[in-house]
Design a protein around this motif. Structure first.
Motif, PDB file in Angstrom:
ATOM      1  N   THR A 109       1.062  -1.252  -0.009  1.00  0.00           N
ATOM      2  CA  THR A 109      -0.043   0.102  -0.159  1.00  0.00           C
ATOM      3  C   THR A 109       0.854   1.324   0.077  1.00  0.00           C
ATOM      4  O   THR A 109       2.076   1.387   0.410  1.00  0.00           O
ATOM      5  N   ILE A 110       0.480   2.281  -0.637  1.00  0.00           N
ATOM      6  CA  ILE A 110       1.124   3.708  -0.592  1.00  0.00           C
ATOM      7  C   ILE A 110       0.269   4.607  -0.163  1.00  0.00           C
ATOM      8  O   ILE A 110      -0.697   4.998  -0.695  1.00  0.00           O
ATOM      9  N   ASP A 111       0.791   5.224   0.930  1.00  0.00           N
ATOM     10  CA  ASP A 111      -0.139   6.006   1.947  1.00  0.00           C
ATOM     11  C   ASP A 111      -1.453   5.386   1.963  1.00  0.00           C
ATOM     12  O   ASP A 111      -2.479   6.157   1.872  1.00  0.00           O
ATOM     13  N   GLY A 112      -1.437   4.109   2.223  1.00  0.00           N
ATOM     14  CA  GLY A 112      -2.887   3.575   2.626  1.00  0.00           C
ATOM     15  C   GLY A 112      -3.688   3.126   1.214  1.00  0.00           C
ATOM     16  O   GLY A 112      -4.594   2.228   1.348  1.00  0.00           O
ATOM     17  N   ARG A 113      -3.023   3.506   0.097  1.00  0.00           N
ATOM     18  CA  ARG A 113      -3.806   3.009  -1.511  1.00  0.00           C
ATOM     19  C   ARG A 113      -3.345   1.993  -1.734  1.00  0.00           C
ATOM     20  O   ARG A 113      -2.099   1.639  -1.689  1.00  0.00           O
ATOM     21  N   SER A 114      -4.118   1.059  -2.084  1.00  0.00           N
ATOM     22  CA  SER A 114      -3.663  -0.290  -2.652  1.00  0.00           C
ATOM     23  C   SER A 114      -3.512  -0.180  -4.185  1.00  0.00           C
ATOM     24  O   SER A 114      -4.361   0.531  -4.893  1.00  0.00           O
ATOM     25  N   PRO A 115      -2.372  -0.463  -4.973  1.00  0.00           N
ATOM     26  CA  PRO A 115      -2.032  -0.185  -6.329  1.00  0.00           C
ATOM     27  C   PRO A 115      -2.964  -0.952  -7.160  1.00  0.00           C
ATOM     28  O   PRO A 115      -3.778  -2.041  -6.774  1.00  0.00           O
ATOM     29  N   VAL A 116      -3.483  -0.629  -8.292  1.00  0.00           N
ATOM     30  CA  VAL A 116      -4.256  -1.436  -9.237  1.00  0.00           C
ATOM     31  C   VAL A 116      -3.697  -2.560  -9.505  1.00  0.00           C
ATOM     32  O   VAL A 116      -2.626  -2.437 -10.118  1.00  0.00           O
ATOM     33  N   GLY A 117      -4.236  -3.698  -9.682  1.00  0.00           N
ATOM     34  CA  GLY A 117      -3.687  -4.908 -10.044  1.00  0.00           C
ATOM     35  C   GLY A 117      -3.718  -4.898 -11.702  1.00  0.00           C
ATOM     36  O   GLY A 117      -3.258  -4.159 -12.533  1.00  0.00           O
ATOM     37  N   PHE A 118      -4.453  -6.055 -12.098  1.00  0.00           N
ATOM     38  CA  PHE A 118      -4.595  -6.081 -13.705  1.00  0.00           C
ATOM     39  C   PHE A 118      -5.466  -5.084 -14.163  1.00  0.00           C
ATOM     40  O   PHE A 118      -6.711  -4.655 -13.576  1.00  0.00           O
ATOM     41  N   ALA A 119      -5.336  -4.762 -15.477  1.00  0.00           N
ATOM     42  CA  ALA A 119      -5.934  -3.767 -15.906  1.00  0.00           C
ATOM     43  C   ALA A 119      -7.398  -4.413 -16.442  1.00  0.00           C
ATOM     44  O   ALA A 119      -7.644  -5.646 -16.448  1.00  0.00           O
ATOM     45  N   PRO A 120      -8.313  -3.420 -16.882  1.00  0.00           N
ATOM     46  CA  PRO A 120      -9.809  -4.110 -17.020  1.00  0.00           C
ATOM     47  C   PRO A 120      -9.681  -4.856 -18.322  1.00  0.00           C
ATOM     48  O   PRO A 120     -10.523  -5.820 -18.405  1.00  0.00           O
ATOM     49  N   LEU A 121      -8.856  -4.810 -19.304  1.00  0.00           N
ATOM     50  CA  LEU A 121      -8.797  -5.506 -20.516  1.00  0.00           C
ATOM     51  C   LEU A 121      -7.718  -6.873 -20.344  1.00  0.00           C
ATOM     52  O   LEU A 121      -7.569  -7.392 -21.413  1.00  0.00           O
ATOM     53  N   SER A 122      -7.283  -6.919 -19.447  1.00  0.00           N
ATOM     54  CA  SER A 122      -6.184  -8.222 -18.651  1.00  0.00           C
ATOM     55  C   SER A 122      -7.298  -9.149 -18.346  1.00  0.00           C
ATOM     56  O   SER A 122      -8.036  -8.747 -17.240  1.00  0.00           O
ATOM     57  N   GLY A 123      -7.091 -10.481 -18.578  1.00  0.00           N
ATOM     58  CA  GLY A 123      -7.744 -11.404 -17.934  1.00  0.00           C
ATOM     59  C   GLY A 123      -8.262 -12.668 -18.976  1.00  0.00           C
ATOM     60  O   GLY A 123      -7.869 -12.578 -20.087  1.00  0.00           O
ATOM     61  N   PHE A 124      -9.229 -13.486 -18.398  1.00  0.00           N
ATOM     62  CA  PHE A 124      -9.774 -14.549 -19.209  1.00  0.00           C
ATOM     63  C   PHE A 124     -10.790 -14.263 -19.831  1.00  0.00           C
ATOM     64  O   PHE A 124     -11.889 -13.426 -19.117  1.00  0.00           O
ATOM     65  N   TRP A 125     -11.026 -14.699 -20.999  1.00  0.00           N
ATOM     66  CA  TRP A 125     -12.201 -14.264 -22.038  1.00  0.00           C
ATOM     67  C   TRP A 125     -12.858 -15.647 -22.519  1.00  0.00           C
ATOM     68  O   TRP A 125     -11.907 -16.279 -23.270  1.00  0.00           O
ATOM     69  N   ARG A 126     -14.125 -15.591 -22.817  1.00  0.00           N
ATOM     70  CA  ARG A 126     -14.608 -16.992 -23.519  1.00  0.00           C
ATOM     71  C   ARG A 126     -14.507 -16.620 -25.061  1.00  0.00           C
ATOM     72  O   ARG A 126     -14.521 -15.392 -25.488  1.00  0.00           O
ATOM     73  N   THR A 127     -13.933 -17.826 -25.631  1.00  0.00           N
ATOM     74  CA  THR A 127     -14.113 -17.430 -27.005  1.00  0.00           C
ATOM     75  C   THR A 127     -15.011 -18.590 -27.514  1.00  0.00           C
ATOM     76  O   THR A 127     -15.694 -19.395 -26.934  1.00  0.00           O
ATOM     77  N   ARG A 128     -15.110 -18.537 -29.124  1.00  0.00           N
ATOM     78  CA  ARG A 128     -15.901 -19.547 -29.535  1.00  0.00           C
ATOM     79  C   ARG A 128     -15.821 -21.039 -29.165  1.00  0.00           C
ATOM     80  O   ARG A 128     -16.646 -21.923 -29.141  1.00  0.00           O
ATOM     81  N   ASP A 129     -14.406 -21.465 -28.928  1.00  0.00           N
ATOM     82  CA  ASP A 129     -14.006 -22.710 -28.561  1.00  0.00           C
ATOM     83  C   ASP A 129     -13.474 -22.765 -27.270  1.00  0.00           C
ATOM     84  O   ASP A 129     -12.826 -24.069 -27.138  1.00  0.00           O
ATOM     85  N   GLY A 130     -13.354 -21.872 -26.602  1.00  0.00           N
ATOM     86  CA  GLY A 130     -12.563 -21.960 -25.257  1.00  0.00           C
ATOM     87  C   GLY A 130     -12.503 -20.702 -24.795  1.00  0.00           C
ATOM     88  O   GLY A 130     -13.289 -20.078 -24.323  1.00  0.00           O
ATOM     89  N   TRP A 131     -11.080 -20.654 -24.126  1.00  0.00           N
ATOM     90  CA  TRP A 131     -10.883 -19.385 -23.345  1.00  0.00           C
ATOM     91  C   TRP A 131      -9.310 -18.828 -23.781  1.00  0.00           C
ATOM     92  O   TRP A 131      -8.440 -19.594 -24.434  1.00  0.00           O
ATOM     93  N   VAL A 132      -9.278 -17.511 -23.815  1.00  0.00           N
ATOM     94  CA  VAL A 132      -8.041 -16.761 -24.110  1.00  0.00           C
ATOM     95  C   VAL A 132      -7.759 -15.969 -22.926  1.00  0.00           C
ATOM     96  O   VAL A 132      -8.613 -15.396 -22.242  1.00  0.00           O
ATOM     97  N   ARG A 133      -6.369 -15.646 -22.678  1.00  0.00           N
ATOM     98  CA  ARG A 133      -5.956 -14.944 -21.390  1.00  0.00           C
ATOM     99  C   ARG A 133      -5.319 -13.820 -22.090  1.00  0.00           C
ATOM    100  O   ARG A 133      -4.281 -13.775 -23.127  1.00  0.00           O
ATOM    101  N   THR A 134      -5.757 -12.459 -21.754  1.00  0.00           N
ATOM    102  CA  THR A 134      -4.938 -11.564 -22.460  1.00  0.00           C
ATOM    103  C   THR A 134      -4.191 -10.716 -21.343  1.00  0.00           C
ATOM    104  O   THR A 134      -4.315 -10.646 -20.042  1.00  0.00           O
TER     105      THR A 134
END
Length: 487
Positions: A109-134
Motif C-alpha cells: 500500500t502507498i499512503d494507504g492506497r492499494s495499487p491497481v492490479g490487472f487492467a480491465p482488458l487483462s484477464g480470461f475471456w470466453r472464445t468460440r471454442d474455449g478461453w483466451v488470456r489477455t
C-alpha cells in the motif's frame, strides 16, 4: 574449503519455537541446489518452519516457493562464508515470510492506497471454442490488442468480451502475436507434457548455465555476513516482477544495483515502489551516443548484468550475449524470458499470467464453473526471480573461491512452470496446511517511508543466520538517480 555450521534451533521470527531440522533435506530444494552446482554437503543446513497454508493451490506451489527461497538463502550463506564469515550459516526458512514475499505486490500500500492490479482488458475471456488470456496492463499492449481486433481505442471490457466470443482462441493468439499484442489460448489439463514445455527439463527448474574461459576479474574482498554481495556491481536491465525481484534480493545482500531504463518506455510507479527497494534507477537512451557512452562506462566495471527483456530485443544495442562476452569475458550474465530459449515459442513476448494459461496451469486452477483460474501468486515471476538471484550468488561464490571466468545463466517462466507441473511431487492433503499456525501475513509486513509516500510492504524472506532483516534504503523515484556506480 568452507565448513558448514551445525543447524541450530530456537525461536522463529514470529516467536514460535522451531522444530529440529528434518533428517533428510527437502527434495525440491536439492533439485534447485544441484542445478545451480551447489556443494551437496551444505543441504543439511536447510530447515523450514512457520505456517504452511499461505499459498493454497492444487499444485505443489508451496514446495516450489520455499525451495527457491531456501536455495537463494543457502547461496547467500555460502557467499558470506567465502567472503570471510568462516562457517556457512544455517538456513531456516519461514514459510510465512515466503508466502508474503511471493505476493508482495498484493500487500503493498502507498499512503494507504492499494495499487491497481490487472487492467480491465487483462484477464480470461470466453472464445468460440474455449478461453483466451489477455495482458493489456501497459498502454502500448492495450493499444495493440484493440487495434488487431479492430476495436476503437476507448473500447471497454464488454465490447472486448463480445468480440472475442465470436473468435477461435488460437486465432486470437496468433493474430495478437503477429501484431505485438499479448493473448494466449488457455491450454487444457493433460497428463502429457504440453508442447511448450516438452523440451524443458523436469527435475531441474529450467536453468541453462554455461561457464566461459577463465578471465581476470575484479576481486571480491571480505564482506559482512549480512551483506555478502557488498561491492558487487549489478546492471539491472529488467522490468515488471521477475527480474526486479532478483535484483531486489541482490540489493538486500549489499550489491550496488543500478537499474537502467529507456526514457521512451515509462514504468508504473506502483510496480517500482514494490520492487525498487535497495536499488537506484536511471534512464539512458542507448540510441543516443552520449547515453551509450555512459552505459559502456558502467558496463566496463560491472560484475553482473541481469537482462529480462524479450530475447533479442536489446541485441541492436550491443547487448547480445556474444557481444557482451566479447567485451567482458569475465561477466556474470543472467537472462530471464517467458517461454524458454529453444522451444517452439522461444523469443515470443510473455508474462507470468500468459505462461500459466499457455502451459495448463490456468486449467489446473479452474473453478467449479470451469472458468480458468490462476495461482494464488505470480509464482512464475517470483520463483524465477529467486532462482535467478540464487544463480548469481552461486557464481559470485565460485569467483570468491578462486574460480574466475564468466558465467551465462538463463531462466524462463516456462521452465519454472514445467518444474511445478511435472518435477515436484504433489503434497499429501494433510501436509498443505497447518491448523496450529494459520497463515496471517501481518508478521511479515512492515512500514517504510519513501519518495512515493508511506509504504506497507513485505519483508524479505532470505533466511540464513545473520541475514539482513530489511533493505538498507526504500525505493527512490523511478529513473531519477545518476547513472554512476556508488564507489
Amino acid at each position: 574449503m568452507i565448513e558448514p555450521s551445525a543447524p541450530a534451533t530456537g525461536p522463529s521470527s514470529t516467536g514460535q519455537p522451531e522444530p529440529a531440522p528434518p533428517a533428510a533435506f527437502d527434495g525440491p530444494t536439492a533439485d534447485v541446489w544441484t542445478a545451480l552446482g551447489g556443494p551437496a554437503d551444505l543441504l543439511p543446513l536447510v530447515s523450514f518452519h512457520g505456517p504452511q497454508d499461505g499459498l493454497r493451490s492444487g499444485l505443489p506451489l508451496r514446495r516450489l516457493a520455499r525451495a527457491t527461497v531456501a536455495a537463494c538463502s543457502l547461496a547467500a550463506a555460502e557467499l558470506a562464508a567465502r567472503r570471510g564469515a568462516g562457517r556457512v550459516p544455517a538456513v531456516r526458512v519461514d514459510e510465512g515470510a515466503v508466502a508474503a514475499s511471493f505476493t508482495s505486490e498484493r500487500h503493498l500500500t502507498i499512503d494507504g492506497r492499494s495499487p491497481v492490479g490487472f487492467a480491465p482488458l487483462s484477464g480470461f475471456w470466453r472464445t468460440r471454442d474455449g478461453w483466451v488470456r489477455t495482458h493489456a496492463n501497459y498502454p502500448h499492449h492495450r493499444a495493440r490488442l484493440l487495434d488487431v481486433l479492430g476495436l476503437p481505442s476507448d473500447a471497454g471490457p464488454e465490447l472486448l468480451a463480445e468480440t472475442l466470443a465470436g473468435l477461435r482462441a488460437e486465432d486470437v493468439q496468433e493474430r495478437a502475436y503477429a501484431a505485438g499484442a499479448l493473448a494466449v489460448a488457455v491450454a487444457p489439463v493433460s497428463p502429457a507434457r504440453h508442447p511448450l514445455v516438452d523440451h524443458l527439463p523436469v527435475a531441474a527448474p529450467g536453468l541453462a548455465a554455461s561457464g566461459l574461459a577463465a578471465a581476470p576479474v575484479r576481486p571480491l574482498g571480505a564482506a559482512p555476513v549480512d551483506r555478502p554481495a557488498a561491492g558487487v556491481r549489478v546492471l539491472d536491465l529488467t522490468r515488471v516482477i521477475s527480474g526486479p525481484v532478483a535484483t531486489r534480493i541482490l540489493a538486500l545482500l549489499g550489491a550496488d544495483v543500478l537499474r537502467i531504463d529507456s526514457p521512451r518506455l515509462p514504468e508504473s510507479d506502483d510496480a517500482h515502489a514494490d520492487t525498487g527497494f535497495g536499488k537506484r534507477s536511471a534512464r539512458l537512451d542507448l540510441a543516443e551516443p552520449a547515453d551509450r557512452a555512459v552505459f559502456e562506462d558502467l558496463l566496463a566495471t560491472a560484475d553482473v548484468v541481469v537482462n529480462a527483456y524479450r530475447p533479442g530485443s536489446l541485441d541492436a544495442h550491443g547487448l547480445a550475449p556474444e557481444a557482451l562476452f566479447a567485451r567482458r569475458p569475465d561477466l556474470i550474465l543472467t537472462q530471464i524470458d517467458a517461454w524458454g530459449w529453444n522451444g517452439p515459442w522461444a523469443g515470443r513476448r510473455g508474462f507470468d499470467s500468459l505462461v500459466q494459461a499457455g502451459v495448463g496451469i490456468a486449467a489446473h486452477e479452474a473453478g467449479p464453473d470451469g472458468r480458468p483460474g490462476a495461482l494464488p501468486a505470480q509464482a512464475l515471476d517470483h520463483g524465477t526471480g529467486y532462482l535467478a538471484a540464487a544463480g548469481i550468488l552461486r557464481a559470485l561464490a565460485d569467483r570468491a573461491a578462486g574460480r574466475p571466468g564468466g558465467r551465462h545463466l538463463r531462466h524462463s517462466f516456462a521452465g519454472t512452470a514445467s518444474w511445478l507441473l511435472h518435477g515436484i511431487a504433489p503434497e499429501h492433503p494433510s501436509t498443505g496446511a497447518s491448523d496450529a499456525q494459520p497463515y496471517d501475513p501481518q508478521p511479515w509486513l512492515t512500514v517504510t517511508d519513501s519518495a512515493y509516500g508511506r509504504l506497507r510492504h513485505a519483508l524479505p524472506p532470505i533466511a540464513y543466520d545473520g541475514a539482513p532483516a530489511n533493505w538498507s534504503r526504500p525505493p527512490g523515484r523511478w529513473g531519477t538517480d545518476e547513472a554512476v556506480w556508488l564507489d
